[in-house]
Enzyme design. Structure first.
Site, PDB file in Angstrom:
ATOM      1  CB  SER A 152     105.146  43.459 -18.062  1.00 60.58           C
ATOM      2  OG  SER A 152     104.748  42.296 -17.386  1.00 60.58           O
ATOM      3  CE1 TYR A 165     104.192  40.817 -22.720  1.00 59.03           C
ATOM      4  CE2 TYR A 165     104.187  40.409 -20.350  1.00 59.03           C
ATOM      5  CZ  TYR A 165     103.826  41.186 -21.430  1.00 59.03           C
ATOM      6  OH  TYR A 165     103.106  42.333 -21.231  1.00 59.03           O
TER       7      TYR A 165
END
Ligand SMILES: NC(=O)c1ccc[n+]([C@@H]2O[C@H](COP(=O)([O-])OP(=O)(O)OC[C@H]3O[C@@H](n4cnc5c(N)ncnc54)[C@H](O)[C@@H]3O)[C@@H](O)[C@H]2O)c1
Length: 271
Positions: A152, A165
């Protein structure tokens, strides 16, 4: 000349295969002639996905399993090997966030819910390690195989709010490089590990954060667009080419990389 992008009849196992990004990619790979194995937790959604894949002529199958439950992964592995006898590619697409692992603007780091932080780490990092432990055994035996992980934009730059995350995806980057070296040294150059780092794609998890109910962008949505030179969010189709490349022999000399697919987000300072 041989088509180095040919993925016909490759057995491609996809976790998170009923999700927005990995699900769309799984159907695309099936449309290109791969034998795709859809893995997910909800049978009904898996049945729908496989029915769609079969329409394009793919010999697809599904297995119900949880990426954090080793015995369910082992059962899936048995079923896959019974049907196809091998696995060529593993795509670790399952992942996601949880509210308690997020620091919203009205909170500080000291409000972190440590249990949810651990759960997010476990899902994104553990949920990449565990399927690789189970399905990757075929790669050891075959001395051939490909792992494709999902990183990501939050893995290399501090992206506000999404603490757990980001920490987990940084772990996925590291794992990608670590396993690339480990597999190459122990099993040879036929076993490769790479990742893609999608930029910002609207999914069920971030829709409310990036868009208003009328479809206009939230403040955060606008901030993201401003830092994306292409000036738009990605759509699932934007990932297909990179995933196809990584799954095929066209990327035979590529391992340990994390490829941004982000409309320029990661290369732009914002100014
Ligand atoms: N959408 C984005 O902008 C974006 C950006 C970068 C990276 N990613 C990553 O891409 C991947 C796919 O994300 P998406 O946007 O399609 O989200 P998504 O929520 O649509 O897909 C994730 C899938 O993982 C499944 N999943 C969650 N926990 C699981 C578990 N324990 N066992 C099995 N399956 C489980 C979910 O049910 C869902 O189907 C994720 O790793 C995500 O972190 C997404």
């Amino acid at each position: 000349m041989k088509n180095i992008f040919d993925i016909k009849n490759k057995v491609i196992v996809v976790t998170g295969a009923t999700g927005v990004l990995a699900g769309a990619a799984a159907k695309y790979l099936a449309s290109q002639g791969a034998n795709v194995v859809f893995l997910g937790r909800r049978e009904e959604k898996l049945q729908e996905a496989v029915a769609a894949a079969k329409k394009s002529g793919s010999d697809a199958m599904y297995c119900v399993c949880d990426v954090l439950d080793k015995s369910s992964l082992e059962k899936a592995n048995e079923a896959i090997l019974a049907k196809y006898g091998r696995i060529d590619v593993l795509i670790n697409g399952a992942g996601g966030n949880m509210p308690g692992a997020t620091i919203t603007p009205d909170k500080t780091f000291f409000d972190l819910d440590f249990a949810q932080w651990q759960a997010v780490l476990s899902l994104n990092l553990g949920g990449t390690v565990l399927p690789t432990l189970v399905f990757g055994k075929s790669f050891e035996r075959q001395k051939k195989g490909v792992v494709i992980n999902f990183s990501s934009m939050s893995s290399t730059q501090a992206l506000t709010r999404v603490m757990g995350y980001s920490n987990a995806k940084a772990g996925v980057d590291n794992l990608t490089r670590w396993l690339a070296v480990e597999f190459a040294k122990k099993f040879g150059s036929g076993v490769r590990v790479n990742a893609l780092a999608p930029g910002f794609f609207i999914s069920d998890q971030n829709r409310a954060l990036l868009t208003n109910p009328d479809g206009s962008y939230t403040e955060r949505g606008n901030d993201v667009i401003k830092k994306t030179p292409f000036g738009k969010f990605g759509v699932a189709e934007d990932l297909f080419g990179t995933i196809h490349f990584l799954a095929s022999d066209a990327s035979a000399f590529l391992t340990g990389t994390v490829i941004p697919v982000d409309g320029g987000f990661s290369c732009f300072s914002g100014v």
